[in-house]
Scaffold this motif. Structure first.
Motif, PDB file in Angstrom:
ATOM      1  N   ASN A  33       9.105  38.464 -13.676  1.00 18.56           N
ATOM      2  CA  ASN A  33       8.787  38.653 -12.264  1.00 18.56           C
ATOM      3  C   ASN A  33       9.829  39.467 -11.507  1.00 18.56           C
ATOM      4  O   ASN A  33       9.517  40.013 -10.452  1.00 18.56           O
ATOM      5  CB  ASN A  33       8.491  37.310 -11.612  1.00 18.56           C
ATOM      6  CG  ASN A  33       7.097  36.869 -11.986  1.00 18.56           C
ATOM      7  OD1 ASN A  33       6.123  37.426 -11.508  1.00 18.56           O
ATOM      8  ND2 ASN A  33       6.993  35.915 -12.895  1.00 18.56           N
ATOM      9  N   ASN A  36       7.961  42.468 -11.984  1.00 17.46           N
ATOM     10  CA  ASN A  36       6.811  42.523 -11.061  1.00 17.46           C
ATOM     11  C   ASN A  36       7.240  42.826  -9.636  1.00 17.46           C
ATOM     12  O   ASN A  36       6.513  43.481  -8.894  1.00 17.46           O
ATOM     13  CB  ASN A  36       6.024  41.206 -11.103  1.00 17.46           C
ATOM     14  CG  ASN A  36       5.196  41.061 -12.360  1.00 17.46           C
ATOM     15  OD1 ASN A  36       4.872  42.045 -13.021  1.00 17.46           O
ATOM     16  ND2 ASN A  36       4.868  39.836 -12.709  1.00 17.46           N
ATOM     17  N   THR A 158       1.355  42.656  -5.953  1.00 12.23           N
ATOM     18  CA  THR A 158       2.047  42.421  -7.219  1.00 12.23           C
ATOM     19  C   THR A 158       3.533  42.205  -6.982  1.00 12.23           C
ATOM     20  O   THR A 158       4.149  41.338  -7.615  1.00 12.23           O
ATOM     21  CB  THR A 158       1.819  43.594  -8.190  1.00 12.23           C
ATOM     22  OG1 THR A 158       0.411  43.757  -8.390  1.00 12.23           O
ATOM     23  CG2 THR A 158       2.498  43.350  -9.525  1.00 12.23           C
TER      24      THR A 158
END
Length: 197
Positions: A33, A36, A158
């Motif tokens: 992440n 991300n 996102t």
């Protein structure tokens, strides 16, 4: 003659695998992440973590949970271990020419079914501690944001999912380390919230 009996603590002789599973899930989730959120590209570090720590270590933790007769731990850790392995497969199989690249629609279905599975497991955490409730609740939100990001093609969603995923992963790391330290010290060093009755 008086006979004095002493209670004997019976142990199954198997260590608690939950900290391993939680840290494997949490550290891999944080690293993916960070990608991300837009801080670095999808790279071999993330794929290796997904294969060996997020994937393999969680499957091992789940198998040990089965030996401890913990159905929730077995289901959660082995499932998310294979989630990481399948996610790496989705990335590598097209690169190796073994499958077509996954479309956005197919990725939405993949992430959506994992989100639904996580929601069902979240209901199981309502009988467990508050820290696990936060881990699973935030993971449901993460899957929802990832689906929304893929469905709309909106990179801002996102990126938001990335920041939320960092929080989710960090909460899993905290819960895993809390389990270790609380066991080592025999007292609450890091609170995880009371177990629900």
């Amino acid at each position: 003659m008086t006979v004095v009996t002493t209670p004997v603590l019976v142990s199954d002789g198997i260590a608690n695998p939950a900290p391993l599973g939680l840290c494997a899930f949490g550290m891999t989730t944080v690293l993916l992440n960070i990608h991300n959120a837009g801080f670095f590209e999808l790279n071999s570090m993330i794929l290796a973590m997904g294969l060996f720590y997020g994937g393999l270590a969680q499957v091992i933790a789940g198998i040990i949970e089965a030996k401890k007769n913990n159905t929730f731990g077995l289901t959660a850790f082995t499932s998310y271990g294979f989630f990481w392995l399948s996610l790496v497969g989705l990335i590598l199989l097209p690169k190796w020419g073994l499958a077509e690249k996954t479309s956005e629609g197919a990725m939405c279905a993949y992430l959506g079914i994992w989100g639904l599975f996580t929601l069902f497991l979240f209901f199981g955490t309502l009988r467990l501690n508050r820290a696990l409730q936060f881990v699973f609740g935030s993971l449901v939100i993460l899957f929802g944001l990832l689906v929304a990001g893929d469905a709309t093609g909106n990179k801002a969603i996102t990126h938001l999912a990335g920041y939320e995923g960092i929080i989710c992963g960090a909460s899993a790391i905290y819960t895993g380390i809390a389990n270790v330290l609380n066991e080592v010290y025999g007292k609450t060093v890091l609170p995880i919230g009371p177990v629900a009755k």
